[in-house]
Design an enzyme around this catalytic site. Structure first.
Site, mmCIF file in Angstrom:
data_model
loop_
_atom_site.group_PDB
_atom_site.id
_atom_site.type_symbol
_atom_site.label_atom_id
_atom_site.label_comp_id
_atom_site.label_asym_id
_atom_site.label_seq_id
_atom_site.Cartn_x
_atom_site.Cartn_y
_atom_site.Cartn_z
ATOM 1 N N GLU A 8 -31.017 -20.548 44.631
ATOM 2 C CA GLU A 8 -31.854 -20.169 45.774
ATOM 3 C C GLU A 8 -33.050 -21.106 45.763
ATOM 4 O O GLU A 8 -33.042 -22.143 45.086
ATOM 5 C CB GLU A 8 -32.279 -18.707 45.675
ATOM 6 C CG GLU A 8 -33.041 -18.396 44.398
ATOM 7 C CD GLU A 8 -33.639 -17.003 44.391
ATOM 8 O OE1 GLU A 8 -33.780 -16.385 45.449
ATOM 9 O OE2 GLU A 8 -33.997 -16.546 43.297
ATOM 10 N N LYS B 137 -37.558 -8.649 40.053
ATOM 11 C CA LYS B 137 -38.733 -9.227 40.713
ATOM 12 C C LYS B 137 -39.932 -8.902 39.832
ATOM 13 O O LYS B 137 -40.681 -7.951 40.090
ATOM 14 C CB LYS B 137 -38.861 -8.649 42.135
ATOM 15 C CG LYS B 137 -39.563 -9.601 43.087
ATOM 16 C CD LYS B 137 -39.338 -9.211 44.523
ATOM 17 C CE LYS B 137 -40.356 -9.857 45.436
ATOM 18 N NZ LYS B 137 -40.429 -11.309 45.396
ATOM 19 N N ARG C 241 -35.536 -1.640 45.525
ATOM 20 C CA ARG C 241 -35.505 -2.819 44.649
ATOM 21 C C ARG C 241 -36.609 -2.746 43.593
ATOM 22 O O ARG C 241 -36.415 -3.148 42.442
ATOM 23 C CB ARG C 241 -35.614 -4.105 45.480
ATOM 24 C CG ARG C 241 -35.396 -5.354 44.632
ATOM 25 C CD ARG C 241 -35.295 -6.621 45.457
ATOM 26 N NE ARG C 241 -36.530 -6.921 46.156
ATOM 27 C CZ ARG C 241 -36.666 -7.903 47.041
ATOM 28 N NH1 ARG C 241 -35.635 -8.683 47.344
ATOM 29 N NH2 ARG C 241 -37.816 -8.114 47.641
#
Ligand code: PMP
Length: 289
Positions: free
Chosen positions: A182, A149, A50
């Site tokens: 989320e 991220k 990721r």
């Protein structure tokens, strides 16, 4: 504590980066939060993957190969005698000038901190937590894609401040269409009629690694799992609700925007998944040696 910066270990007090690093000046960089359990780094490959996907999305060249990065994470845990802990892996754009241009940054910097984390008080895991929906929405995919991220977490921090102002620890963030995306640092799940539902990634969620593990654990229990758009109504009327994240693990939610969810206590499927998750964390991962 010894902190890894660009191939060397520094004492905590001496672990410093330049004020000209674009990670500081512009939030230009990417990061990962990783856990170690029982002498192993949990889901390290997934976190490293990721990290490189996030870096690719922002055209950031990480100055290590994924294999070197894996070794650096394990070495940092070893150096700090970590068997159970939390690892923060950061890659910044590096030192540049007082201008946006990322091409002035010649080399990205890699920082690895291996320490501890306690995200929520233990009683919230036992009794469940209360959350609210906050006004700050998730970013659009066409802006800073929420799948990245990135070191620019201000959107989430604003939502976290709104949660704290409302007297709770975590908050639901909707997307621009009003669907549940989320929470500020956790993915969200609901249980309805024995099935597990979570917003699809295109709703604006991070590709949560704990989310993926929980979906696999539920499927292995014979529970049908669906990725589907959820509204606040679906959350209020769920039988169970819980959040997932590397730091939070699995935390039950029992009240949302003043509505009691289910029985108002952590539900049976939530409890089963918590037990299975804990068992998995104790038995798998990249050995620290
Ligand atoms: N959503 C956001 C916005 C996050 O920052 C995180 C990580 N703390 C998560 C979800 C959970 O992802 P993971 O399970 O990979 O930690």
């Amino acid at each position: 504590m010894k902190v890894y910066i660009d191939g060397k270990f520094y004492d905590e007090a001496k672990a410093k980066i330049s004020v000209f690093d674009h990670g500081l000046l512009y939030g230009d960089g990417v990061f990962e939060g990783i856990r170690a359990y029982h002498g192993r780094v949990f889901k390290l490959k997934e976190h490293i993957d990721r990290l490189y996907y996030s870096a690719k999305a922002i055209l950031l060249t990480i100055p290590l190969t994924p294999e070197e990065m894996t070794r650096a994470v394990v070495a940092t845990c070893k150096k700090n005698g970590i068997r159970d802990g939390y690892i923060r892996l950061v890659v910044t754009r590096g030192i540049g000038t007082l201008g946006l241009n990322p091409n002035r940054c010649k080399r990205g910097s890699v920082i690895i901190i291996a320490g501890k984390i306690q995200l929520y008080p233990p009683e919230l895991y036992e009794n469940g937590m209360e959350i609210v929906t906050v006004p700050t929405t998730r970013n659009l995919h066409s802006a800073v894609n929420p799948a990245i991220k990135s070191l620019n977490y201000l959107n989430n921090i604003l939502a976290k401040i709104e949660a704290n102002t409302a007297g709770v620890e975590e908050a639901i963030m909707l997307n621009a269409e009003g669907y549940v995306a989320e929470c500020t640092g956790d993915n969200l799940f609901v249980v309805k009629a024995g099935q597990l539902h979570t917003p699809p990634l295109y709703a604006g969620a991070l590709y949560g690694i704990t989310r993926g593990v929980v979906m696999e654990l539920a499927a292995a229990e014979g529970v049908k799992v669906s990725e589907t758009n959820l509204t606040r109504y679906d959350v209020f009327n769920a039988d169970e609700c819980f959040l997932t994240g590397t730091g939070a693990e699995i935390i039950p939610v029992v009240k949302v925007d003043g509505r009691v969810v289910g029985t108002g206590k952590p539900g049976p499927l939530t409890r089963t998944l918590v037990a299975k998750y804990h068992a998995l964390t104790q038995t798998s991962g990249e050995p620290i040696r």
